[in-house]
Design a protein around this motif. Structure first.
Motif, PDB file in Angstrom:
ATOM      1  N   UNK A   1       0.644  -1.055  -0.311  1.00 24.31           N
ATOM      2  CA  UNK A   1       0.061   0.015  -0.340  1.00 24.31           C
ATOM      3  C   UNK A   1       1.029   1.338   0.057  1.00 24.31           C
ATOM      4  N   UNK A   2       1.673   1.337   1.085  1.00 22.93           N
ATOM      5  CA  UNK A   2       2.891   2.419   1.064  1.00 22.93           C
ATOM      6  C   UNK A   2       3.292   2.577  -0.307  1.00 22.93           C
ATOM      7  N   UNK A   3       3.751   1.775  -1.282  1.00 21.49           N
ATOM      8  CA  UNK A   3       4.325   1.793  -2.775  1.00 21.49           C
ATOM      9  C   UNK A   3       3.460   2.167  -3.469  1.00 21.49           C
ATOM     10  N   UNK A   4       1.804   2.366  -3.557  1.00 20.87           N
ATOM     11  CA  UNK A   4       1.001   2.227  -4.556  1.00 20.87           C
ATOM     12  C   UNK A   4       0.476   3.754  -3.836  1.00 20.87           C
ATOM     13  N   UNK A   5       0.757   4.238  -3.241  1.00 20.72           N
ATOM     14  CA  UNK A   5       0.805   5.234  -2.408  1.00 20.72           C
ATOM     15  C   UNK A   5       1.701   6.320  -3.193  1.00 20.72           C
ATOM     16  N   UNK A   6       2.532   5.795  -3.253  1.00 22.04           N
ATOM     17  CA  UNK A   6       4.304   6.737  -3.351  1.00 22.04           C
ATOM     18  C   UNK A   6       3.815   6.699  -5.357  1.00 22.04           C
ATOM     19  N   UNK A   7       3.463   5.689  -5.874  1.00 25.42           N
ATOM     20  CA  UNK A   7       3.274   5.732  -7.424  1.00 25.42           C
ATOM     21  C   UNK A   7       2.172   7.053  -7.247  1.00 25.42           C
ATOM     22  N   UNK A   8       1.107   6.571  -6.899  1.00 27.99           N
ATOM     23  CA  UNK A   8      -0.370   6.874  -7.330  1.00 27.99           C
ATOM     24  C   UNK A   8      -0.119   8.544  -6.776  1.00 27.99           C
ATOM     25  N   UNK A   9       0.197   8.742  -6.552  1.00 27.19           N
ATOM     26  CA  UNK A   9       0.568  10.136  -5.119  1.00 27.19           C
ATOM     27  C   UNK A   9       1.305  11.187  -6.797  1.00 27.19           C
ATOM     28  N   UNK A  10       3.008  10.412  -7.351  1.00 21.88           N
ATOM     29  CA  UNK A  10       3.520  10.677  -7.980  1.00 21.88           C
ATOM     30  C   UNK A  10       2.386  11.266  -9.796  1.00 21.88           C
ATOM     31  N   UNK A  11       1.111  10.066  -9.707  1.00 24.57           N
ATOM     32  CA  UNK A  11       0.788  10.212 -11.013  1.00 24.57           C
ATOM     33  C   UNK A  11       0.373  11.276 -11.029  1.00 24.57           C
ATOM     34  N   UNK A  12      -0.904  12.055 -10.228  1.00 22.45           N
ATOM     35  CA  UNK A  12      -1.392  12.834  -9.812  1.00 22.45           C
ATOM     36  C   UNK A  12      -1.802  14.416 -10.891  1.00 22.45           C
ATOM     37  N   UNK A  13      -0.367  14.792 -10.522  1.00 17.39           N
ATOM     38  CA  UNK A  13      -0.206  16.091 -11.247  1.00 17.39           C
ATOM     39  C   UNK A  13       0.406  15.276 -13.563  1.00 17.39           C
ATOM     40  N   UNK A  14       0.480  14.984 -13.625  1.00 18.32           N
ATOM     41  CA  UNK A  14       0.717  14.136 -14.665  1.00 18.32           C
ATOM     42  C   UNK A  14      -1.292  13.943 -15.504  1.00 18.32           C
ATOM     43  N   UNK A  15      -2.350  12.895 -13.905  1.00 20.01           N
ATOM     44  CA  UNK A  15      -3.043  13.225 -14.859  1.00 20.01           C
ATOM     45  C   UNK A  15      -3.606  14.671 -15.066  1.00 20.01           C
ATOM     46  N   UNK A  16      -3.570  15.085 -14.192  1.00 18.89           N
ATOM     47  CA  UNK A  16      -4.133  16.587 -14.153  1.00 18.89           C
ATOM     48  C   UNK A  16      -3.706  17.412 -15.865  1.00 18.89           C
ATOM     49  N   UNK A  17      -2.478  16.865 -15.669  1.00 22.00           N
ATOM     50  CA  UNK A  17      -1.849  17.681 -17.017  1.00 22.00           C
ATOM     51  C   UNK A  17      -2.351  18.064 -18.243  1.00 22.00           C
ATOM     52  N   UNK A  18      -2.860  15.664 -17.704  1.00 23.61           N
ATOM     53  CA  UNK A  18      -4.021  14.878 -19.629  1.00 23.61           C
ATOM     54  C   UNK A  18      -5.148  15.348 -19.088  1.00 23.61           C
TER      55      UNK A  18
END
Length: 235
Positions: free
Chosen positions: A92-109
């Motif tokens: 879960x901790x590793x998933x959290x890191x990846x998903x939070x990292x992806x948020x700016x890219x998702x908003x840019x998309x």
């Protein structure tokens, strides 16, 4: 010139099908709890059960090892994996890191076009339809498996906005703790409804372009899912 025809070795095709069928059946038996955590997987017994040689069986088991549902222990053979609380927390901790990292890219998309929003909306609609289609998701049925896949795809859509195959492969390898819902979950339907509600909150924040709001919603969502698994393990 005469056109060449494609030929396939029927033995290779047959073996591929056997491997796939055996892989799916062992996976189903693990998830349903027919093969318990830490139970030994005897090559001889499984070959007799499926009436196959050890080569396709080992190939099927290797696929399950790659998914962390089976572990190979030196001089002790293969066993069904038992996810500890530490394993779940780290995943879960590793998933959290990846998903939070992806948020700016998702908003840019989303700012470029609304395709991601449409995909997430369709995902939520399908998830809601599946949850309403069956009264009990605790049993590992075809519908329950489909609901689990659709629910997970919501997160995959966000991670895919990174357009990074290495990160995506790493993320996919972190998802196997989700099968614990069917091994130990007490009320998967309630959990699925809660998860769906949390996905709607994440989507609302994405639509608003609220980066911090999306991150906070993801954090709360993943903490809730970890709590669900660990609570069920204690009961």
């Amino acid at each position: 010139p005469k056109e060449k025809t494609m030929t396939h070795d029927p033995i290779v095709i047959r073996n591929t099908l056997i491997v796939d069928l055996v892989y799916k059946d062992i996976k189903r038996r693990i998830i349903k709890g027919e093969l318990l955590p830490d139970s030994k997987l005897s090559i001889r017994v499984l070959c007799e059960y499926y009436k196959i040689s050890d080569t396709p069986l080992k190939q099927a088991l290797n696929r399950l090892i790659s998914e962390h549902l089976v572990v190979a222990l030196p001089r002790r053979g293969m066993r069904v994996n038992s996810f500890s609380q530490k394993d779940i927390h780290e995943a879960i901790e590793a998933r959290t890191m990846i998903e939070l990292f992806a948020v700016p890219a998702a908003i840019a998309s989303i700012r470029k076009n609304n395709q991601l929003i449409k995909q997430l909306e369709d995902n939520i609609s399908e998830d809601e339809r599946l949850i309403n289609e069956v009264s009990d998701l605790n049993s590992y049925t075809e519908i329950a498996q489909r609901e689990l896949e659709v629910s997970q795809s919501f997160h995959l859509l966000i991670v895919k906005s990174l357009n990074n195959d290495t990160i995506l492969d790493t993320y996919l390898n972190l998802l196997n703790h989700r099968y614990l819902y069917y091994q130990i979950g007490k009320d998967k339907t309630a959990q699925a409804r809660a998860s769906l509600s949390e996905h709607k909150t994440i989507l609302d924040r994405l639509k608003a372009g609220d980066e911090e709001g999306v991150k906070n919603a993801i954090l709360l969502h993943l903490k809730a899912r970890e709590y669900d698994v660990n609570s069920a393990r204690r009961n």
